[in-house]
Enzyme design. Structure first.
Site, short mmCIF file in Angstrom:
data_model
loop_
_atom_site.label_atom_id
_atom_site.label_comp_id
_atom_site.label_asym_id
_atom_site.label_seq_id
_atom_site.Cartn_x
_atom_site.Cartn_y
_atom_site.Cartn_z
CG HIS A 77 1.96 -9.31 3.69
ND1 HIS A 77 0.55 -9.81 3.61
CD2 HIS A 77 1.94 -8.18 2.88
CE1 HIS A 77 -0.10 -8.80 3.10
NE2 HIS A 77 0.68 -7.93 2.66
CB CYS B 187 -7.40 -3.73 1.80
SG CYS B 187 -5.61 -4.08 1.61
CB THR C 79 -0.98 0.16 1.07
OG1 THR C 79 -1.94 -1.12 0.91
CG2 THR C 79 -1.58 1.43 1.49
#
Length: 384
Positions: free
Chosen positions: A202, A330, A72
């Protein structure tokens, strides 16, 4: 009760070797990479070694990599940093697609409120952006094109090389969100017509909270974070040394196992679809995304269970110990339907019954066979 983790597109379990590499850093003597003493120099050496390894893996210069807190931030920095530089050249037009991750879409929306013009390109029924649409959208005011490589909800791949050539020919900066495709495809960035590319650890069995942004030499860019002179003054803040070392270890593992991993993930995906079809012969299931294996990510499959509401299916899957999702992690807490599937123009029965399964480290063929039987029973109950 046994559990089944089929949500690797949201985040992946950390590889044991990554955890070991990070633990060695965290149990070490410490040190701020910006400090001049021996402890600081040692920490800086660890960051530099990690940067060198990752840069070699993606085919760029180490100085072209900026460490961030994840995908992000990398997306935000690429778009906002380019937009700030665009103002100096008098350009104010940005091109993206309707199927991008919200880290891109919401950032573009913010810039639109600040006076930039944003064109949101459509995608086809598989979720793919047309290079012809990109070409038609470019104007003399266009300063940035931002298109993801692999879609995080349906797995469809976009023609980033073709789009990049269009951007290059028009003198437009090109950003690629490669968060979901990183680790599965070989990038030689010095050969690609790409100016900025976003990565996250990740998604490749590395730690959460660390990522990177590739910024090609000469790319107009203004830093978003201000403070110290870290990352060549492009991203202020003390580096996450343990996270960066873990990131590099995860990349190293990916590089050495990429092709084998892709084949295994694609096999898991195909096996899952076949097992579900066998387990529910009377319940129509539809695959959302690209059918061609060469045009999609190997580990993601988005399936509509026609006649069964997404929320009902996800709730029952969770109760049964099966982790899946309705789309981006998200936004999975929200009740709104997938903006990606809407952009693809899917009918309501497919839109309202879609579930994303994604595979990776720890999944086995035996797990798929057992879990498919569980899903079949859930589906049968839900339709009665």
């Amino acid at each position: 009760m046994k559990s089944y983790y089929f949500d690797h597109a949201a985040t992946t379990p950390m590889h044991p070797e990554v955890a070991q590499a990070m633990l060695a850093v965290m149990q070490g003597s410490g040190g701020n990479p910006s400090s001049m003493h021996a402890f600081g120099r040692a920490a800086k050496g660890q960051v530099s070694a990690a940067r060198d390894l990752i840069a070699a893996a993606v085919g760029c210069r180490p100085a072209e990599l900026v460490f961030t807190s994840g995908g992000t931030e990398s997306d935000n920095a690429a778009i906002i940093g380019t937009a700030a530089a665009m103002k100096q050249s008098g350009k104010s037009h940005i091109i993206t697609s309707m199927a991008e991750h919200h880290a891109v879409l919401h950032t573009c929306e913010r810039l639109a409120r600040e006076g930039f013009t944003v064109t949101y390109l459509p995608v086809d029924k598989s979720g793919r952006v047309s290079a012809d649409d990109v070409r038609a959208a470019i104007t003399p005011e266009t300063g940035l094109i931002t298109i993801m490589h692999g879609n995080n909800e349906v797995g469809t791949l976009n023609p980033i090389e073709e789009i990049g050539e269009l951007a290059k020919a028009s003198g437009v900066t090109f950003h690629v969100d490669a968060v979901q495709s990183f680790g599965l495809y070989e990038y030689r960035l010095h050969q690609l017509p790409v100016d900025l590319m976003s990565f996250s650890a990740h998604k490749i069995n590395g730690p959460q909270g660390v990522g990177a942004l590739y910024i090609a030499n000469g790319t107009p860019f203004e830093p978003v974070a201000h403070g110290g002179s870290q990352e060549r003054k492009r991203r202020a803040g003390t580096e996450n040394v343990a996270g960066i070392v873990g990131f590099a270890k995860a990349v190293d593992i990916c590089v050495n196992n990429r092709e084998e991993k892709k084949l295994f993930l694609d096999k898991l995906r195909r096996e899952w679809v076949e097992r579900l079809q066998e387990a529910m012969p009377h319940i129509p299931i539809v695959i959302n995304g690209h059918e061609d294996a060469e045009s999609r990510l190997p580990h993601i499959v988005n399936i509509s269970f026609i006649g069964i509401d997404t929320e009902t299916m996800l709730m029952n899957l969770d109760i049964a110990g099966i982790a899946a999702s309705s789309g981006s992690a998200c936004t999975s807490g929200a009740l709104e339907r997938s903006h990606v599937l809407r952009a693809m123009g899917l009918p309501e029965d497919r839109l309202n019954s879609a579930v994303r399964f994604s595979f990776g480290l720890g999944n086995t063929m035996e797990d798929l066979e057992d879990a498919a039987q569980i899903v079949g029973k859930i589906a049968a109950r839900a339709r009665t």
